[in-house]
Enzyme design. Structure first.
Site, PDB file in Angstrom:
ATOM      1  N   HIS A  55       0.901  -1.164   0.000  1.00 49.01           N
ATOM      2  CA  HIS A  55       0.000   0.000   0.000  1.00 49.01           C
ATOM      3  C   HIS A  55       0.934   1.207   0.000  1.00 49.01           C
ATOM      4  CE1 HIS A  55      -3.725   2.224   1.657  1.00 49.01           C
ATOM      5  NE2 HIS A  55      -2.749   3.123   1.512  1.00 49.01           N
ATOM      6  N   HIS A  77       3.295   4.213   0.332  1.00 47.76           N
ATOM      7  CA  HIS A  77       3.667   5.015   1.505  1.00 47.76           C
ATOM      8  C   HIS A  77       5.033   5.640   1.280  1.00 47.76           C
ATOM      9  CE1 HIS A  77       4.961   0.845   2.159  1.00 47.76           C
ATOM     10  NE2 HIS A  77       6.014   1.351   2.788  1.00 47.76           N
TER      11      HIS A  77
HETATM   12  P1  AMP Z   1       8.140  -0.966   3.332  1.00 48.97           P
HETATM   13  O1  AMP Z   1       9.264  -1.907   3.561  1.00 48.97           O
HETATM   14  O2  AMP Z   1       8.500   0.226   2.503  1.00 48.97           O
HETATM   15  O3  AMP Z   1       6.888  -1.679   2.831  1.00 48.97           O
HETATM   16  O4  AMP Z   1       7.794  -0.360   4.734  1.00 48.97           O
HETATM   17  C1  AMP Z   1       6.741  -0.759   5.528  1.00 48.97           C
HETATM   18  C2  AMP Z   1       6.920  -0.094   6.872  1.00 48.97           C
HETATM   19  O5  AMP Z   1       5.704  -0.206   7.572  1.00 48.97           O
HETATM   20  C3  AMP Z   1       8.007  -0.726   7.737  1.00 48.97           C
HETATM   21  O6  AMP Z   1       8.976   0.265   8.074  1.00 48.97           O
HETATM   22  C4  AMP Z   1       7.249  -1.238   8.953  1.00 48.97           C
HETATM   23  O7  AMP Z   1       7.982  -1.082  10.141  1.00 48.97           O
HETATM   24  C5  AMP Z   1       5.998  -0.378   8.937  1.00 48.97           C
HETATM   25  N1  AMP Z   1       4.811  -0.966   9.524  1.00 48.97           N
HETATM   26  C6  AMP Z   1       4.290  -2.199   9.284  1.00 48.97           C
HETATM   27  N2  AMP Z   1       3.158  -2.390   9.991  1.00 48.97           N
HETATM   28  C7  AMP Z   1       2.949  -1.227  10.691  1.00 48.97           C
HETATM   29  C8  AMP Z   1       1.947  -0.788  11.609  1.00 48.97           C
HETATM   30  N3  AMP Z   1       0.926  -1.575  11.954  1.00 48.97           N
HETATM   31  N4  AMP Z   1       2.051   0.458  12.119  1.00 48.97           N
HETATM   32  C9  AMP Z   1       3.088   1.251  11.783  1.00 48.97           C
HETATM   33  N5  AMP Z   1       4.061   0.895  10.922  1.00 48.97           N
HETATM   34  C10 AMP Z   1       3.995  -0.324  10.390  1.00 48.97           C
HETATM   35 ZN    ZN Z   2      -4.402  -0.557   1.480  1.00 53.75          ZN
END
Ligand code: AMP
Ligand code: ZN
Length: 115
Positions: A96, A98
């Site tokens: 998703h 970000h």
């Molecule tokens: P990516 O590797 O770019 O997909 O980064 C995903 C990020 O989302 C990682 O840095 C995770 O630590 C973070 N993440 C995953 N689940 C959660 C959550 N429930 N709340 C906050 N951050 C999250």
């Molecule tokens: Zn989503």
């Protein structure tokens, strides 16, 4: 998307430490920080990654980046990194879109570019 963790956070169905929010994006603290300060700017619309962005999403992506700037100011960061991980080989785990805001390192010790 029902099973998507970031859709759930955006819909307030799952908890997160929210820093700011607009009609189309939400900013919250990364649960496993990779930097002293680590926040995520997340679109409320479910787009899997930068690869799926269409022309109609251009304003949304601009707003995502602008919100990252506003968030960094609010966090008192004088310098920071903004990172999109794109696809599995690009280190993307959550499908998703970000934008990572990474900062808070000592002024004479900039952080690594790896997220
Ligand atoms: P990516 O590797 O770019 O997909 O980064 C995903 C990020 O989302 C990682 O840095 C995770 O630590 C973070 N993440 C995953 N689940 C959660 C959550 N429930 N709340 C906050 N951050 C999250
Ligand atoms: Zn989503």
């Amino acid at each position: 998307m029902d099973s998507c963790i970031f859709c759930k956070i955006a819909a307030k169905q799952d908890p997160a430490e929210i820093l700011m929010e607009s009609d189309s994006v939400v900013v919250f603290k990364d649960i496993y920080p990779s930097a002293p300060v680590h926040y995520l700017v997340v679109s409320k619309k479910h787009i899997p990654s930068i690869k799926e962005v269409s022309h109609e999403d251009e304003a949304l992506i601009g707003h995502l980046i602008h919100t990252a700037k506003d968030s960094a100011e609010k966090l008192g960061l004088s310098g920071y990194k903004l990172v999109f991980n794109v696809g599995k080989e690009g280190g993307q785990i959550v499908d998703h879109i970000h934008l990572h805001i990474l900062g808070g390192w000592a002024k004479n010790k900039p952080g690594s570019i790896n997220v």
